[in-house]
Motif scaffolding. Structure first.
Motif, mmCIF file in Angstrom:
data_model
loop_
_atom_site.group_PDB
_atom_site.id
_atom_site.type_symbol
_atom_site.label_atom_id
_atom_site.label_comp_id
_atom_site.label_asym_id
_atom_site.label_seq_id
_atom_site.Cartn_x
_atom_site.Cartn_y
_atom_site.Cartn_z
ATOM 1 N N ASN A 1 0.825 -1.210 0.000
ATOM 2 C CA ASN A 1 0.000 0.000 0.000
ATOM 3 C C ASN A 1 0.856 1.255 0.000
ATOM 4 O O ASN A 1 0.475 2.273 -0.577
ATOM 5 N N LYS A 2 2.019 1.207 0.614
ATOM 6 C CA LYS A 2 2.955 2.336 0.547
ATOM 7 C C LYS A 2 3.495 2.488 -0.875
ATOM 8 O O LYS A 2 3.665 3.607 -1.359
ATOM 9 N N LYS A 3 3.730 1.366 -1.547
ATOM 10 C CA LYS A 3 4.155 1.417 -2.951
ATOM 11 C C LYS A 3 3.076 2.080 -3.800
ATOM 12 O O LYS A 3 3.363 2.921 -4.650
ATOM 13 N N LEU A 4 1.830 1.684 -3.556
ATOM 14 C CA LEU A 4 0.712 2.261 -4.305
ATOM 15 C C LEU A 4 0.630 3.772 -4.075
ATOM 16 O O LEU A 4 0.442 4.544 -5.015
ATOM 17 N N LEU A 5 0.827 4.196 -2.840
ATOM 18 C CA LEU A 5 0.776 5.629 -2.533
ATOM 19 C C LEU A 5 1.918 6.413 -3.179
ATOM 20 O O LEU A 5 1.742 7.577 -3.538
ATOM 21 N N ARG A 6 3.073 5.792 -3.314
ATOM 22 C CA ARG A 6 4.186 6.495 -3.979
ATOM 23 C C ARG A 6 3.839 6.768 -5.448
ATOM 24 O O ARG A 6 4.239 7.787 -6.010
ATOM 25 N N ILE A 7 3.077 5.868 -6.061
ATOM 26 C CA ILE A 7 2.617 6.102 -7.437
ATOM 27 C C ILE A 7 1.634 7.272 -7.457
ATOM 28 O O ILE A 7 1.705 8.147 -8.320
ATOM 29 N N VAL A 8 0.715 7.299 -6.488
ATOM 30 C CA VAL A 8 -0.244 8.407 -6.388
ATOM 31 C C VAL A 8 0.503 9.717 -6.142
ATOM 32 O O VAL A 8 0.200 10.739 -6.753
ATOM 33 N N LYS A 9 1.485 9.692 -5.256
ATOM 34 C CA LYS A 9 2.287 10.887 -4.950
ATOM 35 C C LYS A 9 2.935 11.438 -6.221
ATOM 36 O O LYS A 9 2.865 12.634 -6.493
ATOM 37 N N LYS A 10 3.554 10.568 -6.993
ATOM 38 C CA LYS A 10 4.202 10.998 -8.234
ATOM 39 C C LYS A 10 3.183 11.601 -9.194
ATOM 40 O O LYS A 10 3.430 12.627 -9.836
ATOM 41 N N TYR A 11 2.010 11.005 -9.268
ATOM 42 C CA TYR A 11 0.972 11.521 -10.152
ATOM 43 C C TYR A 11 0.495 12.899 -9.691
ATOM 44 O O TYR A 11 0.308 13.807 -10.506
ATOM 45 N N LEU A 12 0.318 13.080 -8.394
ATOM 46 C CA LEU A 12 -0.072 14.395 -7.869
ATOM 47 C C LEU A 12 1.014 15.434 -8.135
ATOM 48 O O LEU A 12 0.709 16.591 -8.443
ATOM 49 N N GLU A 13 2.275 15.029 -8.029
ATOM 50 C CA GLU A 13 3.384 15.940 -8.364
ATOM 51 C C GLU A 13 3.292 16.366 -9.821
ATOM 52 O O GLU A 13 3.434 17.552 -10.136
ATOM 53 N N ASP A 14 3.065 15.403 -10.709
ATOM 54 C CA ASP A 14 2.955 15.700 -12.142
ATOM 55 C C ASP A 14 1.801 16.662 -12.418
ATOM 56 O O ASP A 14 1.890 17.492 -13.325
ATOM 57 N N LYS A 15 0.728 16.562 -11.652
ATOM 58 C CA LYS A 15 -0.449 17.425 -11.840
ATOM 59 C C LYS A 15 -0.339 18.727 -11.044
ATOM 60 O O LYS A 15 -1.256 19.533 -11.058
ATOM 61 N N LYS A 16 0.780 18.883 -10.332
ATOM 62 C CA LYS A 16 1.039 20.088 -9.527
ATOM 63 C C LYS A 16 -0.016 20.299 -8.438
ATOM 64 O O LYS A 16 -0.426 21.422 -8.151
ATOM 65 N N ILE A 17 -0.457 19.198 -7.844
ATOM 66 C CA ILE A 17 -1.394 19.229 -6.727
ATOM 67 C C ILE A 17 -0.573 19.184 -5.440
ATOM 68 O O ILE A 17 0.246 18.275 -5.252
ATOM 69 N N LYS A 18 -0.800 20.150 -4.569
ATOM 70 C CA LYS A 18 -0.071 20.188 -3.305
ATOM 71 C C LYS A 18 -0.475 18.983 -2.456
ATOM 72 O O LYS A 18 -1.665 18.691 -2.303
ATOM 73 N N HIS A 19 0.519 18.299 -1.918
ATOM 74 C CA HIS A 19 0.256 17.084 -1.160
ATOM 75 C C HIS A 19 1.388 16.816 -0.183
ATOM 76 O O HIS A 19 2.485 17.353 -0.315
ATOM 77 N N THR A 20 1.094 15.965 0.781
ATOM 78 C CA THR A 20 2.090 15.510 1.743
ATOM 79 C C THR A 20 1.883 14.017 1.947
ATOM 80 O O THR A 20 0.762 13.575 2.195
ATOM 81 N N LEU A 21 2.963 13.263 1.831
ATOM 82 C CA LEU A 21 2.932 11.827 2.094
ATOM 83 C C LEU A 21 3.578 11.610 3.452
ATOM 84 O O LEU A 21 4.718 12.018 3.668
ATOM 85 N N ILE A 22 2.842 11.004 4.372
ATOM 86 C CA ILE A 22 3.385 10.706 5.692
ATOM 87 C C ILE A 22 3.379 9.198 5.917
ATOM 88 O O ILE A 22 2.723 8.456 5.181
ATOM 89 N N ASP A 23 4.105 8.780 6.932
ATOM 90 C CA ASP A 23 4.180 7.370 7.295
ATOM 91 C C ASP A 23 3.730 7.239 8.745
ATOM 92 O O ASP A 23 4.255 7.936 9.617
#
Length: 185
Positions: free
Chosen positions: A16-38
Protein backbone atom coordinates in the motif's frame (compact mmCIF):
# COMPACT_ATOMS: atom_id res chain seq x y z
CA UNK A 1 -6.09 22.47 -2.21
CA UNK A 2 -3.83 20.11 -0.31
CA UNK A 3 -4.06 16.33 -0.06
CA UNK A 4 -2.62 14.19 2.72
CA UNK A 5 -1.56 10.65 1.82
CA UNK A 6 -0.79 7.78 4.16
CA UNK A 7 -0.97 4.01 4.36
CA UNK A 8 -2.86 2.07 6.99
CA UNK A 9 0.17 -0.19 7.34
CA UNK A 10 3.28 0.01 9.49
CA UNK A 11 5.24 -2.45 7.35
CA UNK A 12 8.28 -0.84 5.74
CA UNK A 13 7.85 -2.72 2.45
CA UNK A 14 4.06 -2.35 2.38
CA UNK A 15 2.36 -2.82 -0.98
CA UNK A 16 0.00 0.00 0.00
CA UNK A 17 2.95 2.34 0.55
CA UNK A 18 4.16 1.42 -2.95
CA UNK A 19 0.71 2.26 -4.31
CA UNK A 20 0.78 5.63 -2.53
CA UNK A 21 4.19 6.49 -3.98
CA UNK A 22 2.62 6.10 -7.44
CA UNK A 23 -0.24 8.41 -6.39
CA UNK A 24 2.29 10.89 -4.95
CA UNK A 25 4.20 11.00 -8.23
CA UNK A 26 0.97 11.52 -10.15
CA UNK A 27 -0.07 14.39 -7.87
CA UNK A 28 3.38 15.94 -8.36
CA UNK A 29 2.95 15.70 -12.14
CA UNK A 30 -0.45 17.43 -11.84
CA UNK A 31 1.04 20.09 -9.53
CA UNK A 32 -1.39 19.23 -6.73
CA UNK A 33 -0.07 20.19 -3.31
CA UNK A 34 0.26 17.08 -1.16
CA UNK A 35 2.09 15.51 1.74
CA UNK A 36 2.93 11.83 2.09
CA UNK A 37 3.38 10.71 5.69
CA UNK A 38 4.18 7.37 7.30
CA UNK A 39 2.29 6.18 10.37
CA UNK A 40 5.63 4.82 11.60
CA UNK A 41 6.55 8.45 12.31
CA UNK A 42 3.47 8.83 14.53
CA UNK A 43 3.92 5.95 16.98
CA UNK A 44 1.01 5.75 19.39
CA UNK A 45 -0.18 3.28 21.99
CA UNK A 46 -3.26 1.18 21.41
CA UNK A 47 -6.20 3.42 22.27
CA UNK A 48 -7.09 3.12 25.93
CA UNK A 49 -9.30 5.58 27.77
CA UNK A 50 -7.16 5.12 30.88
CA UNK A 51 -4.13 6.40 28.98
CA UNK A 52 -6.14 9.32 27.66
CA UNK A 53 -7.37 10.21 31.17
CA UNK A 54 -3.97 9.87 32.84
CA UNK A 55 -1.61 11.42 30.26
CA UNK A 56 -3.87 12.96 27.64
CA UNK A 57 -3.74 12.52 23.90
CA UNK A 58 -0.23 11.49 22.81
CA UNK A 59 1.89 14.18 21.17
CA UNK A 60 2.20 12.05 18.03
CA UNK A 61 -1.58 11.96 17.67
CA UNK A 62 -1.77 15.72 18.15
CA UNK A 63 0.94 16.18 15.49
CA UNK A 64 -0.99 13.99 13.05
CA UNK A 65 -4.17 15.94 13.85
CA UNK A 66 -2.34 19.14 12.87
CA UNK A 67 -1.44 17.67 9.47
CA UNK A 68 -5.03 16.62 8.91
CA UNK A 69 -6.49 19.93 10.08
CA UNK A 70 -4.60 21.79 7.33
CA UNK A 71 -5.67 19.69 4.33
CA UNK A 72 -8.86 19.49 2.32
CA UNK A 73 -8.59 15.84 1.40
CA UNK A 74 -6.98 12.56 2.40
CA UNK A 75 -6.03 9.51 0.37
CA UNK A 76 -5.44 6.36 2.39
CA UNK A 77 -4.14 3.09 0.98
CA UNK A 78 -4.68 0.32 3.45
CA UNK A 79 -4.39 -3.44 3.62
CA UNK A 80 -7.15 -5.52 5.06
CA UNK A 81 -6.52 -7.48 8.22
CA UNK A 82 -8.67 -10.62 8.32
CA UNK A 83 -11.21 -9.10 5.96
CA UNK A 84 -11.56 -5.78 7.77
CA UNK A 85 -9.83 -2.49 8.66
CA UNK A 86 -6.14 -2.72 9.52
CA UNK A 87 -5.39 -2.41 13.22
CA UNK A 88 -2.88 0.48 12.81
CA UNK A 89 -5.46 2.48 10.86
CA UNK A 90 -8.30 1.72 13.28
CA UNK A 91 -6.12 2.71 16.23
CA UNK A 92 -5.18 5.95 14.46
CA UNK A 93 -8.83 6.78 13.81
CA UNK A 94 -9.76 5.99 17.41
CA UNK A 95 -7.09 8.34 18.76
CA UNK A 96 -7.89 11.11 16.27
CA UNK A 97 -11.56 10.92 17.22
CA UNK A 98 -10.59 12.04 20.74
CA UNK A 99 -8.95 15.28 19.57
CA UNK A 100 -10.82 18.55 20.03
CA UNK A 101 -11.71 19.78 17.51
CA UNK A 102 -11.89 16.46 15.73
CA UNK A 103 -9.67 16.95 12.65
CA UNK A 104 -11.33 14.43 10.32
CA UNK A 105 -14.78 16.02 10.24
CA UNK A 106 -15.74 17.36 6.80
CA UNK A 107 -12.58 16.08 5.10
CA UNK A 108 -12.85 14.40 1.70
CA UNK A 109 -11.47 10.84 1.74
CA UNK A 110 -10.52 8.41 -0.99
CA UNK A 111 -9.72 4.81 -0.04
CA UNK A 112 -7.30 2.60 -1.94
CA UNK A 113 -6.05 -0.89 -1.19
CA UNK A 114 -3.87 -3.63 -2.48
CA UNK A 115 -2.93 -7.04 -1.18
CA UNK A 116 -1.48 -10.32 -2.43
CA UNK A 117 -4.98 -11.84 -2.36
CA UNK A 118 -7.37 -12.12 -5.27
CA UNK A 119 -9.61 -9.56 -3.55
CA UNK A 120 -6.98 -6.81 -3.31
CA UNK A 121 -8.17 -5.62 0.09
CA UNK A 122 -11.66 -4.67 -1.10
CA UNK A 123 -13.34 -6.17 1.97
CA UNK A 124 -11.10 -4.05 4.19
CA UNK A 125 -11.89 -0.76 2.46
CA UNK A 126 -15.62 -1.41 2.83
CA UNK A 127 -15.14 -1.86 6.58
CA UNK A 128 -12.76 1.11 6.73
CA UNK A 129 -15.52 3.42 5.53
CA UNK A 130 -17.61 2.85 8.67
CA UNK A 131 -15.58 4.66 11.37
CA UNK A 132 -14.80 7.52 8.99
CA UNK A 133 -18.46 7.97 8.08
CA UNK A 134 -19.36 7.97 11.79
CA UNK A 135 -16.92 10.87 12.26
CA UNK A 136 -18.41 13.05 9.52
CA UNK A 137 -15.84 12.34 6.82
CA UNK A 138 -17.07 12.70 3.24
CA UNK A 139 -16.28 9.36 1.65
CA UNK A 140 -15.62 9.37 -2.08
CA UNK A 141 -17.99 6.69 -3.39
CA UNK A 142 -15.53 4.94 -5.70
CA UNK A 143 -12.67 2.98 -4.19
CA UNK A 144 -9.65 1.30 -5.75
CA UNK A 145 -8.50 -2.23 -4.95
CA UNK A 146 -5.60 -3.93 -6.65
CA UNK A 147 -5.58 -7.72 -6.44
CA UNK A 148 -2.36 -9.74 -6.32
CA UNK A 149 -0.42 -6.60 -5.42
CA UNK A 150 2.73 -8.61 -4.83
CA UNK A 151 2.84 -9.25 -8.61
CA UNK A 152 1.73 -5.78 -9.80
CA UNK A 153 4.87 -3.69 -9.23
CA UNK A 154 8.21 -3.85 -11.04
CA UNK A 155 11.60 -3.56 -9.33
CA UNK A 156 11.36 0.26 -9.50
CA UNK A 157 8.01 0.23 -7.67
CA UNK A 158 6.00 1.14 -10.77
CA UNK A 159 2.82 -0.59 -11.87
CA UNK A 160 3.47 -3.22 -14.51
CA UNK A 161 0.02 -3.15 -16.13
CA UNK A 162 -0.67 0.14 -17.93
CA UNK A 163 -4.45 -0.43 -17.78
CA UNK A 164 -4.27 -0.62 -13.97
CA UNK A 165 -2.22 2.59 -13.92
CA UNK A 166 -4.76 4.32 -16.18
CA UNK A 167 -7.63 3.17 -13.94
CA UNK A 168 -5.84 4.53 -10.86
CA UNK A 169 -5.06 7.87 -12.53
CA UNK A 170 -8.63 8.21 -13.78
CA UNK A 171 -9.88 7.73 -10.21
CA UNK A 172 -7.38 10.27 -8.84
CA UNK A 173 -8.45 12.78 -11.51
CA UNK A 174 -12.12 12.29 -10.64
CA UNK A 175 -11.37 12.68 -6.92
CA UNK A 176 -9.48 15.94 -7.57
CA UNK A 177 -12.40 17.31 -9.60
CA UNK A 178 -14.74 16.27 -6.78
CA UNK A 179 -12.64 18.05 -4.16
CA UNK A 180 -12.54 21.20 -6.27
CA UNK A 181 -16.32 21.16 -6.73
CA UNK A 182 -16.84 20.55 -3.04
CA UNK A 183 -14.57 23.48 -2.13
CA UNK A 184 -16.77 25.84 -4.18
CA UNK A 185 -19.93 24.96 -2.28
Amino acid sequence: MEVLLFAGSLQVGSLNKKLLRIVKKYLEDKKIKHTLIDLLDFAMPVYNQDIEKSTGIPATVQKLAEYIKDVEAIIIASPEYNGTISSPLKNTVDWLSRCKPMPLTDKQLLLLSTSPSQFGGVRGVWHTRVPFEMLGVHMYPTMFSLERGNMQFNEKGLLIDITVEKRLKKLIDAFIVHIQKFEKI
